[in-house]
Design a protein around this motif. Sequence first.
Motif, PDB file in Angstrom:
ATOM      1  N   LEU A   1      84.045 -68.363 -10.004  1.00 34.40           N
ATOM      2  CA  LEU A   1      83.926 -66.505 -10.905  1.00 34.40           C
ATOM      3  C   LEU A   1      85.695 -66.530 -11.421  1.00 34.40           C
ATOM      4  CD1 LEU A   1      81.923 -64.576  -8.609  1.00 34.40           C
ATOM      5  CD2 LEU A   1      81.770 -66.246 -10.376  1.00 34.40           C
TER       6      LEU A   1
ATOM      7  N   GLU B   1      80.891 -71.966  -5.972  1.00 36.71           N
ATOM      8  CA  GLU B   1      80.753 -70.546  -7.818  1.00 36.71           C
ATOM      9  C   GLU B   1      81.887 -69.490  -7.141  1.00 36.71           C
ATOM     10  OE1 GLU B   1      77.966 -70.973  -9.253  1.00 36.71           O
ATOM     11  OE2 GLU B   1      78.133 -69.191 -10.344  1.00 36.71           O
ATOM     12  N   ARG B   2      82.404 -68.968  -6.018  1.00 35.82           N
ATOM     13  CA  ARG B   2      83.482 -67.977  -6.104  1.00 35.82           C
ATOM     14  C   ARG B   2      84.282 -68.793  -6.569  1.00 35.82           C
ATOM     15  NH1 ARG B   2      80.576 -63.517  -4.289  1.00 35.82           N
ATOM     16  NH2 ARG B   2      79.398 -63.026  -2.944  1.00 35.82           N
TER      17      ARG B   2
ATOM     18  N   ILE C   1      82.325 -74.792 -18.284  1.00 33.90           N
ATOM     19  CA  ILE C   1      82.444 -73.474 -17.942  1.00 33.90           C
ATOM     20  C   ILE C   1      81.935 -74.002 -15.993  1.00 33.90           C
ATOM     21  CG2 ILE C   1      80.217 -72.572 -18.906  1.00 33.90           C
ATOM     22  CD1 ILE C   1      81.315 -70.228 -19.382  1.00 33.90           C
ATOM     23  N   GLY C   2      82.096 -74.976 -15.637  1.00 38.58           N
ATOM     24  CA  GLY C   2      81.830 -74.913 -14.788  1.00 38.58           C
ATOM     25  C   GLY C   2      79.939 -74.465 -14.235  1.00 38.58           C
TER      26      GLY C   2
ATOM     27  N   ARG D   1      85.684 -68.912 -14.599  1.00 39.02           N
ATOM     28  CA  ARG D   1      85.442 -67.969 -15.842  1.00 39.02           C
ATOM     29  C   ARG D   1      85.291 -66.873 -16.267  1.00 39.02           C
ATOM     30  NH1 ARG D   1      80.597 -69.192 -12.710  1.00 39.02           N
ATOM     31  NH2 ARG D   1      80.127 -71.533 -12.667  1.00 39.02           N
ATOM     32  N   GLU D   2      86.919 -65.939 -15.518  1.00 35.92           N
ATOM     33  CA  GLU D   2      87.362 -64.899 -16.439  1.00 35.92           C
ATOM     34  C   GLU D   2      87.626 -65.240 -17.443  1.00 35.92           C
ATOM     35  OE1 GLU D   2      88.669 -61.980 -14.017  1.00 35.92           O
ATOM     36  OE2 GLU D   2      87.198 -61.643 -12.457  1.00 35.92           O
TER      37      GLU D   2
END
Lengths: 248, 260
Positions: free
Chosen positions: A74, A70-71, A48-49, A77-78
């Motif tokens: 995101l 990271e952005r 999931i990083g 990861r949703e």
Amino acid sequence: MIEVRQLKKQFGTQPILDGVDLRIESGESAVIIGRSGGGKSVLLKHLIGLLQPDAGEVLVDGENITHMNERQLLAVREKFGMVFQGAALFDSMTVEENVAFPLIRKKKYSAAEIGKRVAEALDVVDLPGTEKKKPAELSGGMRKRVGLARAIIYEPRFLLYDEPTTGLDPIVSDSIDQLIIRVRDHFKVTSVVVTHDMRSARRVGNKVFLLHAKKIYASGAPEEIFTSTDAVVRQFIDGVADAKETIL
Amino acid sequence: MNFLARTWVGEWLTGLGRIAVMSRDAVMSLLTLKVTWKDLVYQIYFIGIKSQSVVLVTGAFTGMVLTAQTYFQFHKVKMDTATLAVVGVSMCSELGPVLTALMVAGRVGAAIAAEIGTMRVTEQIDALRTLATHPVDYLVVPRLLAATIALPLLTIESIMLGIGSGYVVGVYLLGIDPTYLWFNMLKYTGNIDLEIGLVKSFVYGGIIALVGCYKGMSCGMGAEGVGRATTEAVVYSSIAILITNFFLTLVLQHIALMLL
Ligand SMILES: Nc1ncnc2c1ncn2[C@@H]1O[C@H](COP(=O)(O)OP(=O)(O)OP(=O)(O)O)[C@@H](O)[C@H]1O
Ligand SMILES: [Mg+2]
């Protein structure tokens, strides 16, 4: 689909994962077993990083997430929900606020709808009436189930469970297993379950990976793994603690 | 040189770089206005309202001691009525912003580092990340914004209290002529002094929040890690404030001279 290719990770000078390969198809539920301290949680965090590999890559639905910032992560990861080994609840918030958190952050639900879904989710994990409690007032097993409710409430497509049944009584463990199966079949969720519980591994998994000696030592359908004659696999499944040399 | 890079110099530079990256993330996120109002208001309450007692005591006693000491020296050269002018200028441009910032660094910087550090060691930050929330958006931005709003306000308060209590000490304790005392203070303390003070306090608010958040986010494992992060947040932000203050004074005075 989640695919891991030649993943390597070390902390300081201590290698934890050294060339892990695995592939989990959509809709499948994979179980990862392995010794305590063997790097299962570390592997799960790579999917999931949350951790960046030293070498190798992780692909989610064919998309390489290894070098994302990271952005960008995101957005990936949703699609994911994760249940942490230690629950990782926000301790400044009540149970209700914890479970509602992902929905509130998405900013597209009304308060009434959030309330309804929180109540449903808590009902599913068998914790009605705990809404106003703080995580510190709950038992370890209850916290874990709140963590589970928080991960399933937004209906992600991938669910990662880090030892969801460890520390729970047999009846609740059984209901969590049922829940994992139900969520998988109902929402067509791809699940990855890290567990020490062979009974639960047999029940929820349709593919089993054995992490051993920093690699995936064996993988296959549960019946294959559980009937395997390989010494290392047998030893793990039967839980025998002798014969140090086969372990090392 | 290789040797230096491997010791604290390398570590220090890495830390500076990471803070810079975090600040960039925070500013970018600020520009997209993703801040949650509820969190912001709570942080302003925590940083602003809860620091009242500390700031009030600091401001009042600094003003008082400065007045007394200045008077003792000025009295020798018969410049009694210029006392409060010195107090006014130094409270506005130096002591008000710096002492307020140092006190807030001790209280708020430590609290920020401890809170975020605990979140990190209990994997709550990882949980935030899995819930598709950027820790900078959710944790750093409200604190940064709140600190840069609250600190100038706290500084104004401490300046007012410092000058006020200086006046009281000067007039009632030291017996200086009230009218000339006040008149000279107004004459020599310009708007520019107050403006310099406010710019400084804005910068220090940023330093306190960023250092506190950074130390929390990069906290080591366990209770020991949190303890260290807390101490380092206070020490590093205090040092950064004192060093920045010197350069800010030079730069801002220069700008003030050019404008006038
Ligand atoms: N952030 C970290 N920094 C340094 N070492 C770490 C870190 N996270 C994990 N490790 C090390 O990696 C190894 C594997 O840890 P991991 O938590 O993945 O084990 P695990 O297989 O999940 O064990 P368990 O079944 O007990 O949960 C351990 O030796 C641990 O000390
Ligand atoms: Mg683990």
